[in-house]
Scaffold this motif. Structure first.
Motif, PDB file in Angstrom:
ATOM      1  N   ALA A   1      -1.256   8.479   3.019  1.00 44.57           N
ATOM      2  CA  ALA A   1      -2.352   7.601   3.385  1.00 44.57           C
ATOM      3  C   ALA A   1      -3.011   8.163   4.639  1.00 44.57           C
ATOM      4  CB  ALA A   1      -1.834   6.190   3.657  1.00 44.57           C
ATOM      5  N   ASP A   2      -4.325   8.011   4.742  1.00 43.07           N
ATOM      6  CA  ASP A   2      -5.039   8.564   5.897  1.00 43.07           C
ATOM      7  C   ASP A   2      -4.483   8.033   7.216  1.00 43.07           C
ATOM      8  OD1 ASP A   2      -8.332   8.609   4.296  1.00 43.07           O
ATOM      9  OD2 ASP A   2      -6.687  10.053   4.270  1.00 43.07           O
ATOM     10  N   SER A   3      -4.027   6.789   7.206  1.00 45.43           N
ATOM     11  CA  SER A   3      -3.567   6.150   8.438  1.00 45.43           C
ATOM     12  C   SER A   3      -2.273   6.744   8.987  1.00 45.43           C
ATOM     13  CB  SER A   3      -3.383   4.651   8.212  1.00 45.43           C
ATOM     14  OG  SER A   3      -2.424   4.429   7.186  1.00 45.43           O
ATOM     15  N   VAL A   4      -1.546   7.510   8.160  1.00 43.57           N
ATOM     16  CA  VAL A   4      -0.262   8.052   8.615  1.00 43.57           C
ATOM     17  C   VAL A   4      -0.231   9.579   8.648  1.00 43.57           C
ATOM     18  CG1 VAL A   4       0.907   6.020   7.674  1.00 43.57           C
ATOM     19  CG2 VAL A   4       0.886   8.158   6.346  1.00 43.57           C
ATOM     20  N   LYS A   5      -1.303  10.215   8.221  1.00 39.77           N
ATOM     21  CA  LYS A   5      -1.342  11.684   8.236  1.00 39.77           C
ATOM     22  C   LYS A   5      -1.100  12.200   9.650  1.00 39.77           C
ATOM     23  CE  LYS A   5      -4.328  12.496   4.252  1.00 39.77           C
ATOM     24  NZ  LYS A   5      -5.665  12.926   3.776  1.00 39.77           N
TER      25      LYS A   5
ATOM     26  N   GLU B   1       0.826  -1.196   0.000  1.00 42.46           N
ATOM     27  CA  GLU B   1       0.000   0.000   0.000  1.00 42.46           C
ATOM     28  C   GLU B   1       0.866   1.255   0.000  1.00 42.46           C
ATOM     29  OE1 GLU B   1      -2.389   0.155   3.551  1.00 42.46           O
ATOM     30  OE2 GLU B   1      -0.644   0.269   4.881  1.00 42.46           O
TER      31      GLU B   1
ATOM     32  N   GLU C   1       0.491  -1.292  14.273  1.00 44.10           N
ATOM     33  CA  GLU C   1      -0.039  -1.518  12.932  1.00 44.10           C
ATOM     34  C   GLU C   1       0.808  -0.889  11.831  1.00 44.10           C
ATOM     35  OE1 GLU C   1      -1.677  -0.308  15.610  1.00 44.10           O
ATOM     36  OE2 GLU C   1      -3.113   1.256  15.019  1.00 44.10           O
ATOM     37  N   ASP C   2       1.815  -0.136  12.196  1.00 46.75           N
ATOM     38  CA  ASP C   2       2.767   0.379  11.203  1.00 46.75           C
ATOM     39  C   ASP C   2       3.833  -0.665  10.859  1.00 46.75           C
ATOM     40  OD1 ASP C   2       2.613   3.511  12.923  1.00 46.75           O
ATOM     41  OD2 ASP C   2       1.656   3.009  11.013  1.00 46.75           O
TER      42      ASP C   2
ATOM     43  N   LYS D   1       2.904   3.083  15.650  1.00 49.38           N
ATOM     44  CA  LYS D   1       1.936   2.152  16.223  1.00 49.38           C
ATOM     45  C   LYS D   1       2.273   0.729  15.770  1.00 49.38           C
ATOM     46  CE  LYS D   1      -1.697   5.662  15.648  1.00 49.38           C
ATOM     47  NZ  LYS D   1      -3.024   5.940  15.031  1.00 49.38           N
TER      48      LYS D   1
END
Length: 117
Positions: free
Chosen positions: A60-64, A46, A88-89, A86
């Protein structure tokens, strides 16, 4: 021939920081977009962040608000500063460079980032 060398991955505790680097060398004509992707086990690769030649960035929204991408056009290097990491990273992170002069895409070999206590 273009070579990409990634560095900076490793093991970090949740909330910690890491800085990834990807340096390109060889027959580079004109680097356009430079980006970072990641792939966790069982997941598709991704997009994490990309920076274009003019400096525009997308995340990506998850890392902004946590990751910052930057580039050094003299050194042909792209960086990814990661903060507030996190679990999840956790993934293998790959750099991707597009040479618009040669219409070619180049990928780095990947560097492991593990976020765990």
């Amino acid at each position: 021939q273009v070579q990409l060398v990634e560095s900076g991955g490793g093991l970090v505790q949740p909330g910690g920081s890491l800085r990834l680097s990807c340096a390109a060398s060889g027959s580079i004509f004109r680097l356009n977009d430079m980006g970072w992707y990641r792939q966790a086990p069982g997941n598709k690769r991704e997009l994490v962040a990309v920076i274009f030649s003019g400096g525009t960035t997308n995340y990506a929204d998850s890392v902004k608000e946590r990751f910052t991408i930057s580039r050094d056009n003299v050194k042909n290097t792209v960086y990814l500063q990661m903060k507030s990491l996190k679990p999840e990273d956790t993934a293998v992170y790959y750099c991707r460079l597009y040479d618009s002069g040669r219409f070619s895409v180049y990928w780095g070999q990947g560097t492991q980032v593990t976020v765990s206590s």
